[in-house]
Design a protein around this motif. Structure first.
Motif, PDB file in Angstrom:
ATOM      1  N   SER B  11      12.122  55.194  38.736  1.00  0.00           N
ATOM      2  CA  SER B  11      11.175  54.775  39.772  1.00  0.00           C
ATOM      3  C   SER B  11      11.899  54.407  41.053  1.00  0.00           C
ATOM      4  O   SER B  11      11.454  54.768  42.157  1.00  0.00           O
ATOM      5  N   LEU B  12      13.041  53.701  40.939  1.00  0.00           N
ATOM      6  CA  LEU B  12      13.805  53.337  42.139  1.00  0.00           C
ATOM      7  C   LEU B  12      14.340  54.584  42.839  1.00  0.00           C
ATOM      8  O   LEU B  12      14.322  54.664  44.073  1.00  0.00           O
ATOM      9  N   ALA B  13      14.802  55.571  42.057  1.00  0.00           N
ATOM     10  CA  ALA B  13      15.323  56.794  42.673  1.00  0.00           C
ATOM     11  C   ALA B  13      14.203  57.546  43.382  1.00  0.00           C
ATOM     12  O   ALA B  13      14.399  58.082  44.475  1.00  0.00           O
ATOM     13  N   ALA B  14      12.995  57.569  42.772  1.00  0.00           N
ATOM     14  CA  ALA B  14      11.876  58.245  43.414  1.00  0.00           C
ATOM     15  C   ALA B  14      11.466  57.508  44.686  1.00  0.00           C
ATOM     16  O   ALA B  14      11.132  58.137  45.705  1.00  0.00           O
ATOM     17  N   LEU B  15      11.517  56.174  44.651  1.00  0.00           N
ATOM     18  CA  LEU B  15      11.187  55.394  45.852  1.00  0.00           C
ATOM     19  C   LEU B  15      12.182  55.679  46.973  1.00  0.00           C
ATOM     20  O   LEU B  15      11.791  55.822  48.146  1.00  0.00           O
ATOM     21  N   SER B  16      13.464  55.795  46.604  1.00  0.00           N
ATOM     22  CA  SER B  16      14.456  56.055  47.654  1.00  0.00           C
ATOM     23  C   SER B  16      14.309  57.477  48.187  1.00  0.00           C
ATOM     24  O   SER B  16      14.530  57.712  49.382  1.00  0.00           O
ATOM     25  N   LEU B  17      13.887  58.415  47.334  1.00  0.00           N
ATOM     26  CA  LEU B  17      13.595  59.773  47.828  1.00  0.00           C
ATOM     27  C   LEU B  17      12.468  59.731  48.855  1.00  0.00           C
ATOM     28  O   LEU B  17      12.528  60.387  49.901  1.00  0.00           O
TER      29      LEU B  17
END
Lengths: 132, 86
Positions: B11-17
């Motif tokens: 979820s954090l990686a998707a948010l940073s994307l």
């Protein structure tokens, strides 16, 4: 146990992704954004992929291959982007106090003028940079 | 336990994307957009590997490898074009 360690490594890597995205949003000009957007994603992706490889050992080889590939190619693309941004540095409003590339260009131009003034000497061979 | 931590990481990686996509959308110059695109390529290939783990199919790891290659070539081509050498 290895799954928990791998998931924690992935979490640390995604925190680096988040740091790089925040840096991309908040840094003042393109050179600083490049700093945030390439270095932090290199470390973040390596941690993320090694974490996934620890969670599923049959993914480890491919994940390490991808991590090594990113570690090799990300500095190259960062270098190409920095050279491209250097041509627009006045418009970008970037403050570049030690600008070694511009000094290099000025030295090359001064050497070309000196050679033209000297007349029909043999052309100088430039060391290092390729000049088109 | 491990699954919950991994879902939080994805979820954090998707948010940073998504946050890098904001810079891609509003970056004032083409260089800013290309820098954001470079970061998004790396994040997206990592997320494809995460999707391979979540769906349990190994073929998506190869997809991530090829996507990383193509994204690198695209970013270098864009940078050379902006520099004026292409």
């Amino acid at each position: 146990m290895a799954a928990i360690i791998g998931a924690s490594l992935s979490l640390v890597g995604s925190l680096f992704f988040l740091l790089s995205a925040i840096g991309l949003l908040r840094m003042p000009d393109a050179f600083n954004r490049m700093q945030a957007g390439t270095k932090a994603t290199t470390l973040g992706s390596m941690l993320f992929l090694v974490g996934i490889g620890l969670m599923r050992p049959d993914f480890l080889g491919r994940a390490l291959l991808l991590a090594g590939f990113i570690a090799l190619t990300n500095p190259v693309s960062s270098n190409a982007l920095a050279r491209a941004a250097h041509g627009y540095r006045k418009r970008l409003g970037a403050k570049l106090a030690p600008d070694a590339l511009a000094e290099d260009d000025e030295a090359l131009a001064a050497a070309a003028v000196r050679d033209a003034a000297a007349g029909s000497q043999a052309p100088r061979v430039q060391e290092g940079r390729h000049v088109d | 336990m491990a699954d919950a931590i991994f879902i939080a990481a994805v979820s954090l990686a998707a948010l940073s994307l998504l946050l890098a996509g904001i810079r891609l959308a509003k970056g004032p110059w083409a260089i800013d957009r290309t820098v954001a695109l470079d970061a998004m390529t790396i994040m997206a290939s990592s997320l494809i590997v995460a999707f391979a783990l979540l769906s349990g199919r190994r073929i998506y790891v190869d997809v991530a490898l090829v996507y990383g290659l193509v994204g690198f070539a695209g970013v270098v081509a864009l940078a050379r074009y902006l520099e004026g050498g292409l």
